[in-house]
Design a protein around this motif. Structure first.
Motif, short mmCIF file in Angstrom:
data_model
loop_
_atom_site.label_atom_id
_atom_site.label_comp_id
_atom_site.label_asym_id
_atom_site.label_seq_id
_atom_site.Cartn_x
_atom_site.Cartn_y
_atom_site.Cartn_z
N GLU A 257 -42.97 -25.88 16.98
CA GLU A 257 -43.65 -26.52 17.84
C GLU A 257 -44.68 -25.69 16.45
N ALA A 258 -44.77 -25.09 15.51
CA ALA A 258 -45.67 -24.89 14.52
C ALA A 258 -45.15 -25.54 13.30
N GLN A 259 -44.91 -27.05 13.35
CA GLN A 259 -44.57 -27.76 12.45
C GLN A 259 -45.29 -28.57 12.66
N PRO A 260 -45.36 -29.80 11.23
CA PRO A 260 -46.32 -30.72 11.45
C PRO A 260 -45.63 -31.69 11.31
N GLY A 261 -46.40 -32.77 12.40
CA GLY A 261 -45.16 -33.78 12.71
C GLY A 261 -44.92 -34.54 11.18
N PRO A 262 -44.77 -35.73 11.46
CA PRO A 262 -44.10 -36.57 10.29
C PRO A 262 -45.65 -37.01 10.18
N ARG A 263 -46.53 -38.30 8.62
CA ARG A 263 -46.98 -38.86 8.69
C ARG A 263 -46.69 -40.11 8.69
N ILE A 264 -47.06 -40.97 9.88
CA ILE A 264 -46.96 -41.53 10.16
C ILE A 264 -47.70 -43.35 9.35
N MET A 265 -46.63 -43.55 8.55
CA MET A 265 -47.70 -44.76 6.96
C MET A 265 -47.74 -45.59 7.77
#
Length: 359
Positions: A257-265
Motif C-alpha cells: 500500500e506504500a508503493q507508488p502506482g504505475p505512471r500511466i502515459m
C-alpha cells in the motif's frame, strides 16, 4: 525536403548519459535505454551516437562531444553522491566551442531548479511559495510561517528522486516540535525539534544556494500529472498516484500500500488533459520564458512540468499547482515523445544551417 537534406551535410547528435567505464565500452544505440530516441532521430535523417560520462574520463567525453553538432543530455543533478558540478562546466565549454547543448546548464539553472517555483509563483500554476537565500533567513522566517499557515514542503534547490524534499507540520501539543517526512522512498515520519530540522537542511544552501518553501497541497493523494514538453509544445502526459510525502501504513514503507502506482502515459491529445495542455502551450510556458529570460530555441528538447491538483475553482474544475520542473534528465517518456524530440532537434539543426533563421 529530400533535396534539401542531400545538399547539406549529415548532422550528428551525441546522446549523453552517466555510466562507468564498462558501460562506456559497451554503449551502442541498440542497447541504450534511449533506443527509441535514436530510432526517431534516424527516421528524421539525423545520425546519433551514445556517449557515456563519468568524471574519471571527462576529457575523452569532451573530445567526443566536440565532434557532434548537438548534444542531448540525460544526467541527474545528484547520482550516488555525485553532482553535475564538473559536467556542467564541461558542457558550457563544449557549447562555447560550437555544438549546441540541450539542456544547457545555464537554462537548467533558470528553469530546472526548485527556485523556478518562487520566480514564477505569479503565474497560473503558482502557489504560496517562499525562498530562503541563507541559513539566517531560514531560521528567522520559517518557524513563524509554519505556525501561521499549516503544513509546508521544503525543497532543496537542486535534487532528484525526492532528495532534500520534506513535508513539515507543527505539533500543536508539543512546543517547538515538528513532524517531518522525507520524500525519498522508504522514509518514515519523524518527530523532532524544529531546530534539528533547520540544522539538517542547512547544507542545502551550499549546493543549491537556496531553499524553497511551498504550502502543502491537500489533494496530493489524487496523484501527480507530469506534462512532457518538447521545446514549447506538449509531447504527452503521465499520471501517477504517488506516495512521496504521504505517511506509509502501519505495516511500514515496504508494504504494497506504500508503493507508488504505475505512471500511466498518455499522448498530447488525451482528452482529460486538454485544459492543462492549453494552459501550458498558450499561457504558462510563454510567461515562464518571459519571466526567466529564455528564448524558445533554448528550451530543452525534452523537459517536464510536474503538477499537483490544486483546489477546485468556482465552476468545480480542477486547478493545477506546479511542484517541479525536470530539465536535467527527463525519462521515462511517453511513446509519442521520441518523435517530438526528433522534430525539435531537426528544427534546431535547421536554425544552424540557415543564417536567416538565426537573424
Amino acid at each position: 525536403m529530400d533535396t534539401e537534406r542531400q545538399s547539406s551535410p549529415l548532422r550528428t547528435i551525441a546522446i549523453l548519459s552517466r555510466g562507468d567505464a564498462a558501460a562506456r565500452r559497451e554503449a551502442t544505440a541498440q542497447n541504450s535505454r534511449f533506443v527509441r530516441v535514436f530510432e526517431a532521430l534516424a527516421a528524421a535523417g539525423i545520425d546519433a551516437f551514445p556517449v557515456i560520462y563519468d568524471e574519471s574520463f571527462a576529457s575523452a567525453v569532451r573530445d567526443q562531444l566536440l565532434t557532434a553538432d548537438g548534444v542531448l543530455v540525460w544526467v541527474d543533478p545528484i547520482h550516488q553522491g555525485k553532482t553535475r558540478a564538473e559536467l556542467d562546466g564541461l558542457l558550457r565549454d563544449v557549447a562555447a566551442r560550437g555544438p549546441w547543448v540541450s539542456a544547457h546548464p545555464d537554462v537548467i539553472l533558470k528553469m530546472g531548479v526548485k527556485e523556478v517555483l518562487y520566480r514564477t509563483r505569479h503565474l497560473g500554476w503558482g502557489a504560496d511559495t517562499h525562498r530562503y537565500d541563507s541559513a539566517a533567513s531560514f531560521h528567522n522566517q520559517f518557524p513563524a510561517r509554519l505556525r501561521a499557515s499549516g503544513p509546508r514542503v521544503l525543497k532543496q534547490n537542486r535534487g532528484n528522486g525526492g532528495q532534500g524534499v520534506w513535508k513539515v507540520e507543527a505539533l500543536p501539543d508539543r512546543q517547538g516540535m515538528v513532524r517531518v517526512l522525507h520524500a525519498q522512498r522508504g522514509s518514515m515520519p519523524e518527530d523532532m525539534p524544529l531546530d534539528v530540522l533547520l540544522a539538517r537542511c542547512e547544507p542545502y544552501f551550499g549546493w543549491g544556494g537556496c531553499i524553497i518553501d511551498q504550502a502543502f497541497q491537500p489533494r496530493l493523494p489524487d496523484g501527480m500529472i507530469r506534462c512532457y514538453m518538447s521545446g514549447a509544445k506538449v509531447a504527452g502526459f503521465g499520471h501517477q498516484k504517488i506516495k512521496a510525502l504521504i505517511p506509509p501504513p502501519p505495516e511500514g514503507p515496504e508494504a504494497p500500500e506504500a508503493q507508488p502506482g504505475p505512471r500511466i502515459m498518455h499522448g498530447p491529445d488525451a482528452p482529460q488533459f486538454q485544459a492543462l495542455r492549453g494552459a501550458m502551450e498558450d499561457e504558462w510556458t510563454p510567461q515562464m520564458m518571459t519571466t526567466l529570460g529564455i528564448d524558445e530555441p533554448s528550451l530543452p528538447v525534452i523537459w517536464d512540468a510536474d503538477f499537483l491538483y490544486g483546489p477546485k475553482d468556482a465552476a468545480g474544475a480542477d486547478t493545477y499547482v506546479l511542484c517541479e520542473i525536470n530539465a536535467s534528465s527527463c525519462f521515462a517518456i511517453p511513446e509519442e515523445a521520441p518523435a517530438a524530440i526528433a522534430r525539435t532537434v531537426k528544427q534546431r539543426l535547421m536554425r544552424i544551417e540557415s543564417p536567416q533563421a538565426q537573424g
